[in-house]
Enzyme design. Structure first.
Site, PDB file in Angstrom:
ATOM      1  N   ASP A  38      12.236 150.843  10.353  1.00 51.00           N
ATOM      2  CA  ASP A  38      13.154 149.649  10.283  1.00 51.00           C
ATOM      3  C   ASP A  38      14.166 149.995   9.163  1.00 51.00           C
ATOM      4  OD1 ASP A  38      11.209 149.149   8.721  1.00 51.00           O
ATOM      5  OD2 ASP A  38      11.677 146.914   8.607  1.00 51.00           O
ATOM      6  N   GLU A  61       5.075 161.206  11.989  1.00 54.57           N
ATOM      7  CA  GLU A  61       5.733 161.953  11.230  1.00 54.57           C
ATOM      8  C   GLU A  61       5.236 163.428  10.783  1.00 54.57           C
ATOM      9  OE1 GLU A  61       6.587 157.529  10.735  1.00 54.57           O
ATOM     10  OE2 GLU A  61       4.773 158.853  10.725  1.00 54.57           O
ATOM     11  N   HIS A 144       7.270 144.697   3.399  1.00 55.30           N
ATOM     12  CA  HIS A 144       6.131 145.500   4.109  1.00 55.30           C
ATOM     13  C   HIS A 144       6.435 147.039   3.837  1.00 55.30           C
ATOM     14  CE1 HIS A 144      10.000 145.431   6.489  1.00 55.30           C
ATOM     15  NE2 HIS A 144       9.533 146.587   7.163  1.00 55.30           N
ATOM     16  N   HIS A 145       5.518 147.869   3.936  1.00 53.43           N
ATOM     17  CA  HIS A 145       5.478 149.259   3.814  1.00 53.43           C
ATOM     18  C   HIS A 145       5.463 149.571   2.196  1.00 53.43           C
ATOM     19  CE1 HIS A 145       6.200 149.833   7.859  1.00 53.43           C
ATOM     20  NE2 HIS A 145       7.514 150.088   7.833  1.00 53.43           N
ATOM     21  N   GLY A 458      -2.166 176.877   5.615  1.00 55.75           N
ATOM     22  CA  GLY A 458      -3.289 176.599   6.515  1.00 55.75           C
ATOM     23  C   GLY A 458      -3.885 175.531   6.857  1.00 55.75           C
ATOM     24  N   ASP A 489      -8.864 175.227  20.636  1.00 54.69           N
ATOM     25  CA  ASP A 489      -8.970 173.757  21.243  1.00 54.69           C
ATOM     26  C   ASP A 489      -9.061 172.805  20.060  1.00 54.69           C
ATOM     27  OD1 ASP A 489     -11.502 175.124  20.359  1.00 54.69           O
ATOM     28  OD2 ASP A 489     -12.545 173.981  22.203  1.00 54.69           O
ATOM     29  N   GLY A 518     -14.845 174.529  19.490  1.00 53.78           N
ATOM     30  CA  GLY A 518     -15.032 174.108  18.427  1.00 53.78           C
ATOM     31  C   GLY A 518     -14.212 174.727  17.329  1.00 53.78           C
ATOM     32  N   GLU A 522     -14.687 178.260  11.087  1.00 57.21           N
ATOM     33  CA  GLU A 522     -15.578 177.673  10.018  1.00 57.21           C
ATOM     34  C   GLU A 522     -16.976 177.827  10.328  1.00 57.21           C
ATOM     35  OE1 GLU A 522     -14.242 173.411   9.655  1.00 57.21           O
ATOM     36  OE2 GLU A 522     -12.317 174.155   9.192  1.00 57.21           O
TER      37      GLU A 522
END
Length: 610
Positions: A38, A61, A144-145, A458, A489, A518, A522
Site C-alpha cells: 500500500d 520480495e 502497520h508495517h 552463495g 532440487d 538433498g 553440505e
C-alpha cells in the site's frame, strides 16, 4: 501516460515519480521488479502508465531482489559487449542496472538478503522503497508495517550496511539531486543503493530541467585518458602516477619470461573485458580466469585461454601452468574462499600485479586511484609480445564424454561434458551456488555465452529468482538468446514460486533440476547421512503444470538414466527452447563434480581449524 491530475504542476515541472522513472529509462532499465504494497501503489500507477518501462511483479520480495540482480548482470554483459561507442573503443564502465520496488518495512526487509548479495558480488541495483507520507512519519504515527514505536528510520539504518548510498526523501527540496546521486553511486561502485519515496511525494512537482543533462557523462574513450567512465577528470599529478605505474609494469614485463593474465569478476562488473582482450591480442599472453571471471574472454585455447584457475582445486594441468608463471597480472581480482580454492593461490607477492577499478598494486606498492580503465589501454601500447610457455590444449575443459552405462543414473563426470556439447553461442548459463557452480567450471563455453553465478555470497536458491531477471534482460537483446538454469532440487525449493512469474510472462527458460535428494554440497562438507541435509521429496514432473493455470505452452522432461538424458539433449524440440521447459535429472546423492569434492574437503578442514 495516464491523465493524472497535473493542475498543481508549474510550467516545466513533472511528478517526482516521473523524474525517477525517466532517469531509470535513461540508464537502460526497461523492467522494474518487486511486490505491490500500500505504500508503493501510487508509484506503481505511474510506472505502469509510463511508456518504455514495465513492472514485473514477483511472488515475494526476496525473489524480486534476486531477479533484479540477474537482470543487472545480463544487461551489463549485453551493453558492454565489444566496448565500442560510435565505432571507437571506450574505457568501459558499469552499464547494467537492476531495479526493485518494495513497500516499507516488511517488503524491504524481505528483499535485504538479495540486496546484500548484490553488494557482496558488485552488482548495481537500485532499491526503491515506498514509505508512509512525510506528515505521518513526523507525527510518529502507529502504522502497520512499523515496529510499533513510532520510528521510521530503523530500516533505512539497516540498509546502510548493504548499500553503497542511501537517500531518505522528505521533501521535494533536493530530491532530484538525491535521486541522481544514488543512481550515480550505483554505477560508480557497481553496488546497490537505496531510495525511499514517501506516498505524498509521488505526485509532487519537480523541475524537469536536470533531465536535459545525462546522469552519466558521455562514454569516456581510451583516446581521452584524462576522463574516467564516471566522468571524473584525472589531474596532472595522477597522470604522472599512471605513467610511473605503467613504466613499472613494463619493467617487470620485460624481465619476465613467462607472464600470464588472471581475469576475475570485477573485470566483468566494471566493463573492461574488451580492454583485457586488446591487451591479450597485442601481447599474445596466456590468460586464465577464475570461477567468478568465467566467460569474461573467449574460452579458446588457440587464442591463449589456459583454463579456470581455482588454486588447489584446479585441474592439475591448469594449476601447474599458472603456478609456473614468473609474473601474474590479476585483473579485477576477488579473492574469496570459493573463488580461490580456499585461499590456496601459489603466487609470490614479488611476481604479482593487481589491477582494480580504483587502485593498482605492483608487488608491495599500492597506488590509490590508478584504475584499470586508464592503465589497461596504457599497457596495451607499451607491453611487447611474449613467447610464453605452452599450456595444455584442453585448457582444463572437459570436452570428451567418458564412457558409461546408459541404463544407470548419469554421473557428474558425464553430465557436465554432455551439457557442454549442448551449449550454443550467446546462451545465458546460470549456475546455482554449490554443485552447479562447481560443475560449470570445467564446461567449455561457446563464444558470446554469459555465465552467471553467485560464488561469493552463495545464497541458496538465488539462481531460481535470478533466472527471471536474466530472461527479462535477454528479451532486450538485439539477438536471440537461450537461457539455461542449472539448479539442485534443494535450492529450487526456496525460490520455485518464481516459475509461475516466468510462465505468466511467456518466458522460455530451460530449467535443469539436478535431483540428487538433498544438499549434496553440505553432505560433502559435513554430515553425509545426517537428516538436516535431507529435504522433502517433490514431484518435479508436476511443477510447470501446477504453476500454469493459464495453460501457457510448456514441456517437462525426465531423465532417470544417462541414456534418457542423451536422448533429450539430442531432441531438436528441446534445443529449440521455444517454450518454458523443465528437465529433471536423477543423480546420486553423494556424486559431485571433482572441483566440488576438492573444495568441500578444504572447507571442512577450514571450518574445523582452531
Amino acid at each position: 501516460m495516464a491523465d493524472h491530475d497535473r493542475s498543481s504542476l508549474k510550467d516545466g515541472e513533472i511528478f517526482l515519480s516521473e523524474y525517477l522513472l525517466a532517469r531509470l529509462k535513461e540508464l537502460g532499465v526497461r523492467t522494474v521488479f518487486g511486490v505491490p504494497g500500500d505504500f508503493n501503489l501510487t508509484f506503481l500507477d505511474v510506472l505502469e502508465d509510463m511508456d518504455g518501462i514495465d513492472f514485473c511483479g514477483n511472488t515475494n520480495e526476496l525473489n524480486g531482489s534476486y531477479a533484479a540482480d540477474g537482470y543487472s548482470r545480463v544487461k551489463q554483459a549485453q551493453l558492454s559487449a565489444g566496448g565500442k561507442s560510435g565505432g571507437k573503443t571506450t574505457q568501459g564502465g558499469v552499464k547494467g542496472l537492476g531495479a526493485i520496488i518494495t513497500t516499507f518495512g516488511v517488503g524491504e526487509l524481505s528483499a535485504m538478503n538479495g540486496i546484500a548479495g548484490a553488494y557482496s558480488e558488485r552488482v548495481p541495483v537500485i532499491h526503491i522503497v515506498g514509505v508512509p507520507g512525510t506528515k505521518l512519519q513526523s507525527n510518529g504515527a502507529l502504522l502497520h508495517h512499523t515496529l510499533g514505536d513510532g520510528s521510521f528510520n530503523v530500516f533505512h539504518e539497516s540498509a546502510k550496511g548493504v548499500t553503497a548510498a542511501q537517500a531518505f526523501l522528505k521533501s521535494t527540496k533536493g530530491a532530484t539531486e538525491e535521486i541522481d546521486r544514488v543512481l550515480r553511486v550505483a554505477l560508480d561502485t557497481a553496488r546497490p543503493t537505496y531510495l525511499t519515496l514517501p506516498t505524498d511525494l509521488v505526485f509532487a512537482g519537480v523541475s524537469s530541467e536536470p533531465l536535459k543533462s545525462p546522469i552519466v557523462p558521455k562514454t569516456a574513450l581510451i583516446a581521452h585518458p584524462e576522463q574516467l567512465p564516471s566522468g571524473e577528470e584525472i589531474d596532472k599529478e595522477l597522470h604522472g602516477v599512471v605513467k610511473f605505474v605503467t613504466d613499472e609494469v613494463e619493467r617487470l614485463w620485460e624481465k619476465a619470461e613467462n607472464p600470464i593474465l588472471l581475469i576475475d569478476a570485477c573485470a566483468i562488473r566494471y566493463g573492461v573485458t574488451h580492454l583485457v582482450k586488446e591487451l591479450v591480442d597485442q601481447t599474445k599472453v596466456k590468460y586464465f580466469t577464475t570461477p567468478m571471471g568465467k566467460g569474461s574472454l573467449p574460452e579458446e585455447a588457440s587464442n591463449g585461454f589456459g583454463g579456470v584457475y581455482v588454486g588447489e582445486i584446479s585441474d592439475p594441468d591448469v594449476k601447474k601452468a599458472v603456478e609456473a608463471a614468473d609474473l601474474t597480472i590479476l585483473v579485477g581480482s576477488l579473492k574469496s574462499d570459493f573463488n580461490t580454492g580456499e585461499f590456496s593461490y601459489k603466487m609470490p607477492k614479488e611476481e604479482m600485479i593487481e589491477l582494480h577499478s580504483d587502485h593498482t598494486v605492483v608487488q608491495y606498492a599500492h597506488y590509490p586511484e590508478v584504475s584499470f580503465h586508464t592503465l589497461l589501454p596504457a599497457l596495451t601500447k607499451v607491453l611487447k609480445p611474449k613467447k610464453v610457455q605452452a599450456t595444455p590444449e584442453h585448457a582444463g575443459q572437459v570436452k570428451e564424454v567418458p564412457a558409461g552405462d546408459a541404463d544407470k543414473v548419469v554421473t557428474h563426470a558425464a553430465f557436465w561434458p554432455l551439457w557442454g556439447k549442448f551449449l550454443q553461442e550467446n546462451d545465458i548459463v546460470i549456475a546455482e551456488t554449490g554443485t552447479s557452480s562447481f560443475g560449470i567450471i570445467d564446461v567449455p563455453l561457446p563464444k558470446g555465452v554469459t555465465a552467471v553465478s553467485q560464488v561469493l555470497w552463495g545464497s541458496i536458491g538465488w539462481a531460481g529468482g535470478a533466472l527471471l531477471g536474466c530472461l527479462k534482460a535477454a528479451q532486450e537483446a538485439e539477438y536471440s538468446r537461450r537461457t539455461i538454469l542449472f539448479i539442485g532440487d534443494g535450492s529450487l525449493q526456496l525460490t520455485v514460486q518464481e516459475i509461475s512469474t516466468m510462465l505468466r510472462h511467456g518466458l522460455k527458460p530451460i530449467i535443469v533440476v539436478l535431483n540428487n535428494d538433498g544438499y549434496t554440497i553440505e553432505r560433502l562438507i559435513n554430515g553425509p547421512e545426517r537428516g538436516y541435509n535431507d529435504i522433502s521429496h517433490w514431484n518435479w514432473q508436476q511443477t510447470l503444470e501446477f504453476f500454469n493455470a493459464d495453460k501457457v505452452p510448456h514441456k517437462t522432461w525426465l531423465a532417470n538414466t544417462r541414456g534418457e538424458l542423451e536422448v533429450i539433449l539430442n531432441d531438436r524440440s528441446f534445443a529449440a527452447a521455444d517454450k518454458c521447459q523443465l528437465i529433471e535429472v536423477k543423480m546420486d546423492r553423494l556424486d559431485a563434480p571433482t572441483c566440488l569434492v576438492r573444495q568441500a574437503k578444504l572447507s571442512a578442514d577450514l571450518n574445523a581449524a582452531i
